[in-house]
Design a protein around this motif. Structure first.
Motif, mmCIF file in Angstrom:
data_model
loop_
_atom_site.group_PDB
_atom_site.id
_atom_site.type_symbol
_atom_site.label_atom_id
_atom_site.label_comp_id
_atom_site.label_asym_id
_atom_site.label_seq_id
_atom_site.Cartn_x
_atom_site.Cartn_y
_atom_site.Cartn_z
ATOM 1 N N GLN A 78 2.717 87.561 1.344
ATOM 2 C CA GLN A 78 3.671 87.174 0.304
ATOM 3 C C GLN A 78 5.087 87.325 0.837
ATOM 4 O OE1 GLN A 78 2.701 89.901 -2.849
ATOM 5 N NE2 GLN A 78 0.975 88.690 -3.594
ATOM 6 N N TRP A 79 5.941 86.435 0.359
ATOM 7 C CA TRP A 79 7.342 86.490 0.762
ATOM 8 C C TRP A 79 8.164 87.055 -0.398
ATOM 9 C CZ3 TRP A 79 10.606 86.236 4.705
ATOM 10 C CH2 TRP A 79 11.955 86.044 4.436
ATOM 11 N N ARG A 80 8.908 88.106 -0.104
ATOM 12 C CA ARG A 80 9.756 88.737 -1.108
ATOM 13 C C ARG A 80 11.213 88.640 -0.678
ATOM 14 N NH1 ARG A 80 6.810 91.739 -4.741
ATOM 15 N NH2 ARG A 80 4.675 92.214 -4.130
ATOM 16 N N ALA A 81 12.042 88.192 -1.604
ATOM 17 C CA ALA A 81 13.468 88.126 -1.317
ATOM 18 C C ALA A 81 14.053 89.529 -1.356
ATOM 19 C CB ALA A 81 14.166 87.232 -2.333
ATOM 20 N N SER A 82 14.813 89.887 -0.356
ATOM 21 C CA SER A 82 15.377 91.239 -0.271
ATOM 22 C C SER A 82 16.884 91.215 -0.102
ATOM 23 C CB SER A 82 14.745 91.995 0.910
ATOM 24 O OG SER A 82 14.934 91.283 2.118
ATOM 25 N N GLY A 83 17.517 90.144 -0.513
ATOM 26 C CA GLY A 83 18.953 90.044 -0.306
ATOM 27 C C GLY A 83 19.748 90.781 -1.361
ATOM 28 N N GLU A 84 19.500 90.496 -2.679
ATOM 29 C CA GLU A 84 20.280 91.074 -3.741
ATOM 30 C C GLU A 84 19.575 92.292 -4.332
ATOM 31 O OE1 GLU A 84 20.959 88.125 -6.636
ATOM 32 O OE2 GLU A 84 22.084 86.787 -5.291
ATOM 33 N N PRO A 85 20.344 93.324 -4.715
ATOM 34 C CA PRO A 85 19.715 94.491 -5.355
ATOM 35 C C PRO A 85 19.222 94.129 -6.733
ATOM 36 C CG PRO A 85 22.115 94.650 -5.426
ATOM 37 C CD PRO A 85 21.780 93.453 -4.566
ATOM 38 N N PRO A 86 18.219 94.826 -7.260
ATOM 39 C CA PRO A 86 17.681 94.503 -8.583
ATOM 40 C C PRO A 86 18.714 94.752 -9.681
ATOM 41 C CG PRO A 86 16.762 96.566 -7.768
ATOM 42 C CD PRO A 86 17.527 95.959 -6.640
ATOM 43 N N ARG A 87 18.666 93.933 -10.709
ATOM 44 C CA ARG A 87 19.566 94.081 -11.847
ATOM 45 C C ARG A 87 19.138 95.287 -12.690
ATOM 46 N NH1 ARG A 87 19.790 91.449 -17.002
ATOM 47 N NH2 ARG A 87 17.849 90.383 -16.474
ATOM 48 N N THR A 88 20.093 95.933 -13.353
ATOM 49 C CA THR A 88 19.829 97.129 -14.149
ATOM 50 C C THR A 88 20.072 96.835 -15.619
ATOM 51 O OG1 THR A 88 20.465 98.570 -12.320
ATOM 52 C CG2 THR A 88 20.413 99.549 -14.511
ATOM 53 N N VAL A 89 19.150 97.264 -16.466
ATOM 54 C CA VAL A 89 19.248 97.104 -17.913
ATOM 55 C C VAL A 89 19.155 98.485 -18.543
ATOM 56 C CG1 VAL A 89 18.057 96.250 -19.967
ATOM 57 C CG2 VAL A 89 18.353 94.755 -17.993
ATOM 58 N N ALA A 104 25.913 109.880 -19.176
ATOM 59 C CA ALA A 104 24.639 110.343 -18.610
ATOM 60 C C ALA A 104 24.041 109.369 -17.613
ATOM 61 C CB ALA A 104 23.639 110.602 -19.741
ATOM 62 N N VAL A 105 24.436 108.094 -17.672
ATOM 63 C CA VAL A 105 23.864 107.063 -16.800
ATOM 64 C C VAL A 105 24.998 106.445 -15.977
ATOM 65 C CG1 VAL A 105 22.572 104.910 -16.690
ATOM 66 C CG2 VAL A 105 22.035 106.598 -18.457
ATOM 67 N N ASP A 106 24.912 106.564 -14.670
ATOM 68 C CA ASP A 106 25.926 106.002 -13.774
ATOM 69 C C ASP A 106 25.520 104.574 -13.402
ATOM 70 O OD1 ASP A 106 28.037 105.606 -12.104
ATOM 71 O OD2 ASP A 106 27.238 106.809 -10.444
ATOM 72 N N ALA A 107 25.798 103.647 -14.304
ATOM 73 C CA ALA A 107 25.484 102.235 -14.066
ATOM 74 C C ALA A 107 26.506 101.390 -14.796
ATOM 75 C CB ALA A 107 24.067 101.915 -14.522
ATOM 76 N N PRO A 108 27.756 101.360 -14.312
ATOM 77 C CA PRO A 108 28.807 100.645 -15.046
ATOM 78 C C PRO A 108 28.582 99.145 -15.119
ATOM 79 C CG PRO A 108 29.588 101.349 -12.886
ATOM 80 C CD PRO A 108 28.250 101.992 -13.087
ATOM 81 N N LEU A 109 27.880 98.560 -14.147
ATOM 82 C CA LEU A 109 27.678 97.115 -14.130
ATOM 83 C C LEU A 109 26.371 96.693 -14.795
ATOM 84 C CD1 LEU A 109 28.902 96.327 -10.504
ATOM 85 C CD2 LEU A 109 30.212 96.294 -12.642
ATOM 86 N N ALA A 110 25.679 97.625 -15.420
ATOM 87 C CA ALA A 110 24.391 97.315 -16.048
ATOM 88 C C ALA A 110 24.609 96.587 -17.371
ATOM 89 C CB ALA A 110 23.588 98.591 -16.270
ATOM 90 N N ASP A 111 23.513 96.055 -17.900
ATOM 91 C CA ASP A 111 23.513 95.401 -19.208
ATOM 92 C C ASP A 111 23.239 96.467 -20.259
ATOM 93 O OD1 ASP A 111 23.379 93.645 -21.321
ATOM 94 O OD2 ASP A 111 21.305 93.055 -20.923
ATOM 95 N N TRP A 112 24.299 96.924 -20.948
ATOM 96 C CA TRP A 112 24.200 98.005 -21.924
ATOM 97 C C TRP A 112 23.998 97.407 -23.319
ATOM 98 C CZ3 TRP A 112 24.677 103.354 -20.993
ATOM 99 C CH2 TRP A 112 24.965 103.695 -19.677
#
Length: 381
Positions: A78-89, A104-112
């Protein structure tokens, strides 16, 4: 990046590379004899060592390549793309302060967003606890896990006490970052029932006295009752859950029982399943189904004076458990204790199977090998 879903199978299949080497022609060649008269006078010498070589090396290479491709196909690449980091929700249970959740959660760019129906943004006006069908925290988390792509990282922020749980443990298809914050919203207090249990008494003399004493014991034990105490023969109000009478039910009463009424009466000859026994093991209470209701008979008259077994202090509580409303199922627990079970194989992103491309390559190599083998078998002109 290429990885294999079944590397062990592919590794075992690679052992088949020995097959073309074994069945392929390995010719042992000796130098040809050349007649020459002068050599007859020379001393005899040991013949030279025999040498071996692989004939038709291109054909052998194609066959080895064909086996290797088949082994790779069995390994399920299987081919897996490994370029971009996974998105955070990030989902926050309503009632927790947004500032506390962000600290409590250090994820400023996440979908809050709030963990609620519609997933409103966290910057919106704070809302209450989820309510309505499918709005429990566990239901919302299951739906969120099914909707999000496998590569998305999910963080859930909850208070120490979590309410609105169902009877099934959370088991999701991804790893979930379960963040429990101290404090948070207070769950509503647990109550067995807010509606009094409706009971009707239709009995005379000692049976009515026993029925009132039984209900008094239930009230003292914390059970909310709505009692309709009337003489025998009085009409029975609608919505009654339990009727206590001193005579076996007639046809009309059995019809009412079929609508969901439980009838308690005294009859030593009644049939039904034994639900309660006295200290000597003799049947004390028998019940049988009647539509959506039940007919429950005590094995004796409804008279505590005539039947000492009914004077046992434990009997009211036992009868309440058998005849009263079903207790509510607990729906509250510490959030740490109900963390989702980990996925058997954590998701590493969307994968593209390479099997179709390998199948094309195998077909091409097989055709080339057959063409070359057919040309080799043609007799030389």
């Amino acid at each position: 990046m290429i990885d294999f879903a079944a590397p062990a199978t592919g590794g075992l299949a690679l052992a088949a590379l020995l097959v073309p080497l074994v069945i392929h022609r390995v010719r042992w060649r000796l130098p040809g004899a050349i007649p020459f008269a002068a050599l007859d006078w020379l001393a005899a010498r040991a013949p030279p060592r025999r040498q071996w070589q692989l004939d038709e090396r291109l054909l052998l290479a194609l066959r080895l390549l064909l086996v290797a491709l088949l082994a790779a196909l069995l390994a399920e690449p299987q081919w897996r793309a490994s370029g971009e980091p996974p998105r955070t929700v990030v989902r926050v249970l309503p009632g927790i302060a947004p500032e506390a959740a962000r600290a409590a959660v250090d994820a400023p760019l996440a979908d809050w967003r709030w963990l609620a129906v519609g997933n409103p943004p966290l910057d919106a006006t704070p809302i209450g606890l989820p309510t309505g069908p499918g709005a429990s925290p566990t239901s919302l988390i299951r739906a969120l896990d099914a909707e999000l792509p496998p590569a998305v990282r999910l963080i859930v922020v909850l208070p120490e006490q979590l309410s609105g749980l169902d009877g099934e443990r959370l088991q999701l298809g991804r790893e979930v970052d379960w963040r429990v914050l101290p404090g948070g919203p207070s769950p509503p207090p647990e109550t067995t029932s807010t509606r009094p249990f409706p009971i009707a008494i239709r009995a005379e003399a000692a049976a009515a006295v026993l029925a009132r004493a039984l209900l008094a014991a239930w009230r003292a034990d914390g059970m909310a009752l709505a009692v309709d105490d009337a003489p025998p023969g009085a009409p029975l109000p609608a919505g009654q859950a339990l009727l206590i009478t001193d005579s076996p039910p007639d046809a009309a009463l059995r019809t009412q029982a079929a609508d969901g009424l439980t009838v308690l009466y005294g009859d030593a000859a009644a049939d039904g399943e034994v639900l309660l026994r006295d200290d000597d093991g003799a049947p004390l209470l028998r019940c049988q189904s009647a539509g959506r209701g039940r007919l429950c008979a005590l094995a004796g008259p409804l008279d505590a004076g005539a039947w000492p077994a009914l004077r046992d202090p434990q009997r009211p509580r036992q009868l309440r458990a058998l005849l009263g409303p079903s207790p509510a199922v607990p729906d509250r627990a510490p959030a740490v204790a109900v963390a989702p079970l980990k996925a058997a194989q954590p998701s590493r992103g969307a994968a593209t199977p390479l099997a179709p491309w390998l199948a094309v390559a195998i077909a091409a190599v097989a055709l080339l090998e057959r063409a070359l083998a057919a040309r080799r078998r043609q007799p030389a002109e």
